[in-house]
Scaffold this motif. Structure first.
Motif, short mmCIF file in Angstrom:
data_model
loop_
_atom_site.label_atom_id
_atom_site.label_comp_id
_atom_site.label_asym_id
_atom_site.label_seq_id
_atom_site.Cartn_x
_atom_site.Cartn_y
_atom_site.Cartn_z
N ALA A 252 -4.79 -11.37 -8.16
CA ALA A 252 -3.99 -12.39 -7.47
C ALA A 252 -2.93 -11.74 -6.58
CB ALA A 252 -3.34 -13.33 -8.47
N LYS A 253 -2.35 -10.64 -7.05
CA LYS A 253 -1.37 -9.93 -6.23
C LYS A 253 -2.04 -9.24 -5.05
CE LYS A 253 2.24 -9.15 -9.61
NZ LYS A 253 3.10 -8.15 -10.25
N ALA A 254 -3.24 -8.71 -5.28
CA ALA A 254 -3.93 -7.97 -4.23
C ALA A 254 -4.46 -8.89 -3.13
CB ALA A 254 -5.08 -7.18 -4.83
N VAL A 255 -4.86 -10.09 -3.45
CA VAL A 255 -5.46 -10.96 -2.44
C VAL A 255 -4.47 -11.31 -1.34
CG1 VAL A 255 -5.02 -13.22 -3.52
CG2 VAL A 255 -7.06 -12.90 -2.12
N GLY A 256 -3.21 -11.40 -1.67
CA GLY A 256 -2.21 -11.74 -0.66
C GLY A 256 -2.00 -10.65 0.37
#
Length: 186
Positions: A44-48
């Motif tokens: 979830a942190k990486a997708v941003g």
């Protein structure tokens, strides 16, 4: 994020999530559920920031490591308990076994009570609600809650006499309900 970047992210998750999950399981000490949470948070942190990441797997692994270290730090602060003297090793094992046995006895005895009796006991003693709140929640009078509590505890004591060990030792003895006939003179 445009459609091509979204497709790239989905492809990465499909191809690398099993390897990343194995790493997360090892980081969490074998707890698969905690590892899945850890990996999901990292993704979830990486997708941003997906469009700015050069090496996606290294980036996600770094997030995994850092998040797990943060979890350790938080858990450590909550686990430490300060006591005046260290417990004796033998007493801890005996207490743990006795407590486990008492929980089993309690669970068995509670399962033999009626649903209403269990509900009243849970609300009064587990949830620590006053009688008025229990009465309001159950839609009955305070007197009904009191009598149901009394009957439920009596039934619980009869079903599991082992629970008498839970009564405080300095508790005052209960008055006897033995009513002997008294001679009344006019």
């Amino acid at each position: 994020m445009d459609a091509a970047e979204l497709e790239s992210f989905r492809e990465f998750v499909d191809n690398r999530s099993s390897a990343l999950l194995k790493t997360a399981v090892l980081l969490c000490g074998g707890d698969r559920h905690a590892a899945e949470d850890l990996l999901q948070n990292a993704l979830a942190k990486a997708v941003g920031k997906w469009q700015r990441i050069d090496e996606p797997e290294a980036y996600v692994r770094r997030i995994l490591y850092r998040q797990q270290v943060s979890r350790w730090r938080l858990k450590w602060r909550g686990r430490e308990v300060v006591v005046a003297q260290p417990p004796e090793a033998n007493a801890v094992g005996a207490d743990a076994a006795a407590a486990a046995e008492l929980r089993v006895v309690m669970r068995t005895a509670l399962s033999r009570l009626t649903a209403r009796q269990r509900t009243v006991l849970v609300l009064r003693y587990f949830e620590d609600l006053p009688e008025a709140d229990v009465a309001r929640l159950l839609g009955c009078s305070v007197g009904t809650v009191r009598s149901t509590t009394h009957r439920s505890l009596a039934r619980l004591r009869s079903l599991a006499p082992e629970l008498a060990a839970l009564d405080p030792p300095d508790a005052a003895p209960r008055p006897s309900r033995d009513f002997s006939p008294v001679e009344v003179r006019p």
